[in-house]
Scaffold this active site. Structure first.
Site, PDB file in Angstrom:
ATOM      1  N   GLU A   1      -4.255  10.002  -1.550  1.00  0.00           N
ATOM      2  CA  GLU A   1      -4.965  10.201  -2.811  1.00  0.00           C
ATOM      3  C   GLU A   1      -5.631   8.879  -3.169  1.00  0.00           C
ATOM      4  O   GLU A   1      -5.221   7.826  -2.703  1.00  0.00           O
ATOM      5  CB  GLU A   1      -4.001  10.637  -3.919  1.00  0.00           C
ATOM      6  CG  GLU A   1      -3.339   9.506  -4.695  1.00  0.00           C
ATOM      7  CD  GLU A   1      -2.458   8.583  -3.851  1.00  0.00           C
ATOM      8  OE1 GLU A   1      -2.408   7.364  -4.156  1.00  0.00           O
ATOM      9  OE2 GLU A   1      -1.825   9.054  -2.893  1.00  0.00           O
TER      10      GLU A   1
ATOM     11  N   LYS B   1      -4.504  -3.158  -1.446  1.00  0.00           N
ATOM     12  CA  LYS B   1      -4.111  -1.866  -0.883  1.00  0.00           C
ATOM     13  C   LYS B   1      -3.875  -1.919   0.626  1.00  0.00           C
ATOM     14  O   LYS B   1      -3.050  -1.173   1.161  1.00  0.00           O
ATOM     15  CB  LYS B   1      -5.174  -0.813  -1.200  1.00  0.00           C
ATOM     16  CG  LYS B   1      -5.348  -0.506  -2.682  1.00  0.00           C
ATOM     17  CD  LYS B   1      -4.116   0.145  -3.284  1.00  0.00           C
ATOM     18  CE  LYS B   1      -4.342   0.611  -4.706  1.00  0.00           C
ATOM     19  NZ  LYS B   1      -3.146   1.241  -5.301  1.00  0.00           N
TER      20      LYS B   1
ATOM     21  N   SER C   1      -6.232  -8.304  -8.207  1.00  0.00           N
ATOM     22  CA  SER C   1      -5.837  -7.287  -7.227  1.00  0.00           C
ATOM     23  C   SER C   1      -6.990  -6.764  -6.386  1.00  0.00           C
ATOM     24  O   SER C   1      -6.777  -6.236  -5.293  1.00  0.00           O
ATOM     25  CB  SER C   1      -5.152  -6.116  -7.932  1.00  0.00           C
ATOM     26  OG  SER C   1      -6.007  -5.573  -8.932  1.00  0.00           O
TER      27      SER C   1
END
Length: 400
Positions: free
Chosen positions: A111, A89, A377
């Protein structure tokens, strides 16, 4: 076949910008400026410097010898879990906050589901001294407390959302409402390849550093810059988009994506959007959406907060529809089993999202010469509550 976005923001028939009138100017401004900014020399230098010196890139490409032995091929793990903040991210939030600054925005909203995007957004807001508001479903607030506390420690205001089933969809709804109230000064850092154009393309471009690195790392390790298979989990789709971005036109590379089956696609408790979805519009884009006969959004479910979403990024809807990507469903129990397998074979505790990519491996048949790259991830710190609960169940069952 063209797998990239067109000038109107569509991947085939998916994408576009379906937005309220109040957001037309700020979304239009972003559409007109995002490529100019991303391709400018000043942005590229600052972005690359921060990825290297702040986020810790490049992330390693690790040959998993024991997984390779078990599944009869050469499996490399792209270690996005080793980035600053513990997931992919950060690649996106660094890029988007630099875009926000160049567009003169002074307030950031986001969000989050699993909390990793929220933490990454709060992190770059602390770095750049900008106020940050993060919307998070109350269900996710309760199951992702470590990440909630990290966001608050970083100075973000975390607002629990109590509508719907109080997960990612509902957090996104509230973030969009906030944006509608504050279009002039607010920049919405969307965490995945969802939302109105240009967000899916912008996020994919920012995450494409993953596949860019894979090409160079494979060339060094294997003497060729492409794998036979790319494997990633897919919810909204940002880590998957980054993993496949530079390989979309390379038909030698097979793309396999794992979506969240929950308790089974026929159980009524699933988030297998590509398997269960029909064309519709959600959060500003036309894509595949879990909906009933009247077009009302059906509530998704997954043990993984980051995959608990009733839509899918338009890029992935297109890739699945034209069969460029194979999409497999991985249920909760399969994801847990895959997470424990990686932990015990390689000493790596993955995020539950990443465990859905690992859960693909038992469903595949590989040749000994196949090179497989699987993106891990995120790391599993945030999911220890779920893992501990699963271990307790296993222990009870063994006792019985």
């Amino acid at each position: 076949m063209n797998y990239q976005v067109d000038q109107k923001g569509y991947y085939g028939r998916f994408g576009g910008a379906y937005i309220p009138e109040i957001l037309h100017q700020c979304v239009g401004d972003l559409q007109q400026n995002y490529l100019k900014i991303l391709e400018s020399e000043s942005f590229r230098k600052e972005y690359r410097d921060l990825l290297r010196d702040y986020a810790g890139r490049p992330s390693p490409l690790y040959l998993s010898r024991r997984l390779s032995e078990k599944y009869g091929c050469r499996i490399y793990l792209k270690r996005e879990d080793l980035n600053h903040t513990g997931a992919h991210k950060i690649n996106n939030t660094i890029g988007q906050i630099l875009v926000a600054q160049r567009m003169g925005k002074t307030r950031i909203i986001a969000e989050t589901g699993a909390g990793q995007h929220g933490v990454a957004t709060a992190t770059v807001c602390a770095l750049m001294n900008l106020p940050c508001v993060v919307y998070m479903g109350k269900t996710d607030v309760e199951r992702q407390q470590p990440n909630v506390k990290k966001m608050q420690m970083l100075g973000a205001e975390v607002i629990p959302v109590v509508s719907g089933n109080m997960t990612l969809k509902d957090a996104t709804n509230e973030a969009i409402r906030d944006w509608c109230y504050h279009p002039a000064d607010t920049f919405y850092i969307i965490g995945s390849t969802v939302g109105p154009h240009p967000y899916p393309d912008m996020v994919a471009r920012l995450q494409s550093v993953i596949s860019e690195e894979i090409k160079g790392q494979l060339q060094e390790k294997e003497g060729r810059d492409y794998p036979d298979y790319l494997i990633a989990c897919v919810g909204g789709g940002s880590n998957a988009a980054g993993t496949v971005y530079h390989y979309l036109d390379d038909e030698r590379v097979k793309i396999v994506l794992g979506e969240a089956g929950g308790e089974g696609i026929l159980s009524g408790k699933s988030a297998a959007t590509i398997q269960l979805g029909r064309e519709g519009i959600i959060h500003g884009a036309r894509t595949l959406v879990m909906q009933d006969a009247d077009g009302q959004i059906e509530e998704p479910y997954s043990i993984s907060a980051g995959l608990d979403y009733p839509g899918i990024g338009p890029m992935h809807a297109h890739l699945a529809t034209v069969r460029r990507a194979q999409v497999l469903t991985v249920n909760d129990d399969e994801a847990l089993e895959a997470a424990f397998e990686l932990t015990r074979l390689e000493g790596i505790i993955p995020a539950l999202e990443s465990a859905h990519a690992l859960g693909i491996l038992p469903k595949m048949s590989f040749r000994p010469e196949d090179i497989v790259v699987l993106t891990v991830s995120g790391r599993g710190d945030k999911d220890m509550g779920s893992y501990i609960e699963a271990l307790e169940v296993i222990s009870v069952n063994k006792t019985v």
